[in-house]
Design an enzyme around this catalytic site. Structure first.
Site, PDB file in Angstrom:
ATOM      1  N   MET A 187     -49.685  -0.227 -26.482  1.00  0.00           N
ATOM      2  CA  MET A 187     -49.282   0.225 -25.436  1.00  0.00           C
ATOM      3  C   MET A 187     -48.490  -1.105 -24.673  1.00  0.00           C
ATOM      4  O   MET A 187     -49.351  -1.969 -24.395  1.00  0.00           O
ATOM      5  CB  MET A 187     -49.914   0.903 -24.397  1.00  0.00           C
ATOM      6  CG  MET A 187     -49.213   1.839 -23.451  1.00  0.00           C
ATOM      7  SD  MET A 187     -50.340   2.815 -22.494  1.00  0.00           S
ATOM      8  CE  MET A 187     -50.257   2.283 -20.844  1.00  0.00           C
ATOM      9  N   GLY A 208     -53.309  -5.051 -26.508  1.00  0.00           N
ATOM     10  CA  GLY A 208     -52.675  -4.495 -27.620  1.00  0.00           C
ATOM     11  C   GLY A 208     -52.834  -5.566 -28.933  1.00  0.00           C
ATOM     12  O   GLY A 208     -53.124  -5.259 -30.008  1.00  0.00           O
ATOM     13  N   VAL A 210     -53.594  -2.173 -24.588  1.00  0.00           N
ATOM     14  CA  VAL A 210     -52.746  -2.209 -23.723  1.00  0.00           C
ATOM     15  C   VAL A 210     -52.386  -3.801 -23.285  1.00  0.00           C
ATOM     16  O   VAL A 210     -53.128  -4.646 -23.149  1.00  0.00           O
ATOM     17  CB  VAL A 210     -53.336  -1.640 -22.230  1.00  0.00           C
ATOM     18  CG1 VAL A 210     -52.286  -1.594 -21.059  1.00  0.00           C
ATOM     19  CG2 VAL A 210     -53.931   0.005 -22.470  1.00  0.00           C
ATOM     20  N   CYS A 211     -51.028  -4.104 -23.452  1.00  0.00           N
ATOM     21  CA  CYS A 211     -50.275  -5.295 -22.946  1.00  0.00           C
ATOM     22  C   CYS A 211     -51.215  -6.268 -24.057  1.00  0.00           C
ATOM     23  O   CYS A 211     -51.122  -6.089 -25.277  1.00  0.00           O
ATOM     24  CB  CYS A 211     -50.636  -5.526 -21.842  1.00  0.00           C
ATOM     25  SG  CYS A 211     -49.709  -6.871 -21.140  1.00  0.00           S
ATOM     26  N   GLN A 212     -51.654  -7.314 -23.478  1.00  0.00           N
ATOM     27  CA  GLN A 212     -52.244  -8.256 -24.105  1.00  0.00           C
ATOM     28  C   GLN A 212     -53.386  -7.776 -24.865  1.00  0.00           C
ATOM     29  O   GLN A 212     -53.884  -8.047 -26.188  1.00  0.00           O
ATOM     30  CB  GLN A 212     -52.829  -9.482 -23.500  1.00  0.00           C
ATOM     31  CG  GLN A 212     -53.349 -10.487 -24.023  1.00  0.00           C
ATOM     32  CD  GLN A 212     -54.122 -11.378 -23.219  1.00  0.00           C
ATOM     33  OE1 GLN A 212     -54.921 -10.846 -22.348  1.00  0.00           O
ATOM     34  NE2 GLN A 212     -53.964 -12.619 -23.000  1.00  0.00           N
TER      35      GLN A 212
END
Lengths: 338, 358
Positions: free
Chosen positions: B174, B154, B150-152
């Site tokens: 994501m 990811g 998720v985000c970073q």
């Protein structure tokens, strides 16, 4: 024009009243013990006050503008002129700092450093023997250093500071000079940044007044104070975001941020020096210890990983019916080659 | 022009004052009932199954009798706290994924302190993440598990999947930045001029407050002022107020970031755009996204101003998989975790995609 009470004043009165009511409630005191709630109330009230101050400023401006509009003068020109005057005021107030000479800034720098030095100097007062002498004797080193700068500045307007230092205080002297340079650069960069922000506030005001004028001309003035403040925030936000994307702002922000970090770094050199002479571990030394622990943990992790892979390989070996290939981790390879 | 007042009529202001004062006084009663401990974030039941220093691996207790055989390990960002995925009972992506039959693990990176100043991206990927993957594999006696970054997080998941592809069955990213040089992000633009090395050296740990400020200043009036003014409309509704307070907690509960990690993140990812260039090197190994050949699901937010959609969508051009799927949601960055639309549709989307491939 409607006559009667000033809407901004009314709203301000309401905020004050609410603040008094809230703070007087016994229930609030207990609720406020949770940081989130008390913080929230403060934020709410602060947001109201801030916004209303901004709207008030705009309404004041509008009052000044109205007679000119009544004479048939083009109101857009009037708004621009008004904004120009605001900008001039803002920048001339701030300009004193921005144009100060190095000679004026040096004492400010020393005063800034005092916030670091004082607790340490207080500790020196109680220190025994040579340390006390060194720090607070007849001719304390720090005082001598400070006087050197003061005197040299008075005599040469700062040029002497740029010449190489001599004697036992040479290294400390250089650290202070580097700190001053960094502080100066930070002050300049910060001033430039603040100037851009101040100008953006004026532009936001200008656009808000224009928007109000446009709406008034269409007979669509905001019906509530809330609608008025929302209009202000939407207008101002658009102006600020436009500015944030500009090359001028991006450069100024980067310069101010980087200059502040550079100053912070230089300041630490000076603090480290003070710590050393008082037998206190410096930030740099503690960081270095952490670095060594970090490297050891990395090695430990590499070994653990190697062991884990070895176990996996052994588990697989009987099923495969042969000698297992044992993968070697990157860390272990490095060690072997070393 | 002069015939119309540019501000509200005084009588309207008085009426508004009375109404607002009434709301505020009603709200006082609700305030009086609330305590800090009512802000119960991350409440979905979970157990700690592994720990290394400040980093913990949680296993969420399944809510179905037969969860999916291959578990999902969630890798959240370091810059914020993971409980945004589990903000409250009725706005919890975690809970909804559990209800969809997924078996979930999550890494909590903790709150780094000065002793973590030298931690690098390599430490997080080849160290903590690798150990957590191993812990899950051992618990389930599996060769491969599913990763959800998720985000970073990811980006950490992408690097890990590229380096250890045999351990990742399926990869989901994501709102993950991939191409850091696309237009449209204020943060991207600002970061280009930052001297991260000096900041890391000067500060050691990058303060969470500084990072929060960087995010919030993107829209100063909306994020600093208006939301607090709008608060008056929800003061008398305890549930709404609690929701606001939970979000507020998350926004400002920003951990400090290890200086060395920060330096690498800014210099290598944002400024150097090395992820897509194949120039990221971790533990002596180069991260080549082309090595990602497992199925990939890339989920992004169409109105994301922090991670522009184009940055996430770039992933398709660099991964080596033939099974690549994209799903867009009409929300912003935060909306991806908590909006009504994603709360309804995101978990089923993820679950369906995984079930087809497990």
């Amino acid at each position: 024009m409607s006559q009667g009470p000033d809407p901004a004043e009314l709203y301000h009165a309401m905020i004050d009243q609410w603040r008094r009511v809230v703070l007087a409630q016994p229930g609030f005191q207990s609720a406020a013990q949770g940081w989130t709630l008390s913080d929230l109330v403060e934020r709410y009230l602060a947001a109201q006050s801030t916004t209303m101050r901004l709207v008030e400023l705009s309404l004041d401006a509008w009052r000044e503008l109205l007679p000119k509009v009544g004479t048939g003068e083009d109101w857009r020109t009037s708004i621009t002129a008004l904004a120009g005057r605001f900008r001039e005021q803002l920048l001339s107030d701030a300009g004193t700092e921005g144009t100060a000479s190095e000679a004026q800034l040096w004492p400010q720098y020393l005063a800034h450093l005092q916030r670091l030095g004082l607790p340490m100097l207080d500790a020196f007062r109680e220190a025994p023997g040579r340390l006390q002498e060194a720090a607070f004797g007849e001719d304390p080193e720090l005082t001598r250093l400070t006087n050197l700068f003061w005197d040299s500045y008075a005599q040469t307007f700062g040029r002497l500071l740029r010449s190489p230092g001599l004697g036992p205080g040479r290294e400390t002297s250089e650290k202070l000079e580097r700190g001053f340079d960094a502080w100066l650069e930070w002050s300049r960069a910060s001033f430039r940044y603040q100037t851009i922000i101040a100008d953006t506030w004026v532009r936001a005001l200008e656009r808000f007044l224009s928007e109000l004028a446009d709406r008034a001309a269409r007979g669509e003035s905001p019906a509530t104070v809330r609608a008025l403040t929302n209009l202000y925030m939407e207008t101002a936000e658009a102006v600020f975001v436009e500015k944030f994307m500009s090359t001028e702002y991006i450069e100024a922000q980067a310069q101010a941020g980087n200059a502040s970090m550079e100053y912070w770094r230089r300041e630490r050199e000076i603090v480290d020096g003070l710590m050393k002479i008082s037998h206190v571990p410096t930030r740099t030394e503690v960081d270095e210890a952490h670095r060594q622990v970090h490297e050891l943990r990395k090695e430990l992790r590499a070994l653990r990983r190697e062991l884990r892979e070895l176990r996996h390989a052994q588990r697989r070996a009987p099923a495969a019916g042969g000698t297992p290939h044992v993968p070697v981790s990157a860390g272990a390879e490095e060690e072997e080659s070393d | 022009l002069s015939g119309h007042a540019p501000w509200p009529e005084p009588i309207a202001v008085l009426r508004e004052q009375i109404e607002t004062a009434g709301k505020l006084l009603d709200g006082l009663e609700v305030f009086g009932r609330l305590r800090a401990e009512d802000i119960d974030v991350g409440a979905t039941p979970k157990e700690e199954v592994y720990r290394d220093g400040k980093v913990r691996l949680f296993h969420y207790l399944p809510t179905v009798a037969q969860p999916l055989r291959i578990p999902v390990l969630i890798v959240y960002a370091l810059f914020n706290r993971y409980y945004m995925l589990d903000l409250q009972q009725d706005r919890s992506l975690v809970r909804k994924m559990l209800d969809q039959g997924l078996d979930l693990y999550l890494i909590d990176w903790g709150y780094p302190d000065r002793s973590d100043r030298w931690l690098t991206f390599d430490d997080y990927v080849n160290g903590y993440l690798e150990d957590c993957v191993e812990a899950v594999r051992e618990r389930h006696e599996l060769e491969e598990i599913n990763l959800l970054g998720v985000c970073q997080g990811g980006d950490a998941a992408l690097c890990y999947a590229a380096l250890e592809p045999e351990k990742v069955r399926n990869l989901i990213t994501m709102v993950t930045p991939v191409d850091f040089h696309v237009d449209g992000s204020l943060v991207n633009t600002w970061i280009q001029g930052a001297n991260a090395a000096t900041a890391a050296e000067a500060l050691g740990l990058i303060p969470g407050e500084l990072i929060s400020l960087g995010f919030l200043i993107r829209s100063p009036f909306q994020r600093h002022l208006r939301k607090y003014l709008d608060l008056v409309d929800m003061l008398d509704d305890e549930e709404k107020l609690l929701g606001f307070l939970r979000m507020e907690k998350w926004i400002f509960d920003t951990p400090d970031v290890p200086g060395e990690f920060y330096r690498e993140w800014i210099e290598d990812f944002y400024q150097g755009n090395k992820l897509v260039k194949g120039e990221i090197e971790l533990g002596g190994r180069r991260v080549i996204l082309e090595a990602i050949r497992m199925p990939v699901l890339n989920v992004y937010a169409e109105a994301d101003d922090l991670i522009p959609p184009a940055s996430s969508m770039a992933l398709e051009r660099y991964v080596g998989t033939t099974d690549y799927t994209e799903r867009a949601f009409p929300v912003g960055h935060i909306g991806m975790y908590v909006s009504g639309k994603t709360q309804r549709d995101l978990a089923p989307t993820l679950a369906a995609w995984l079930k087809e491939r497990t």
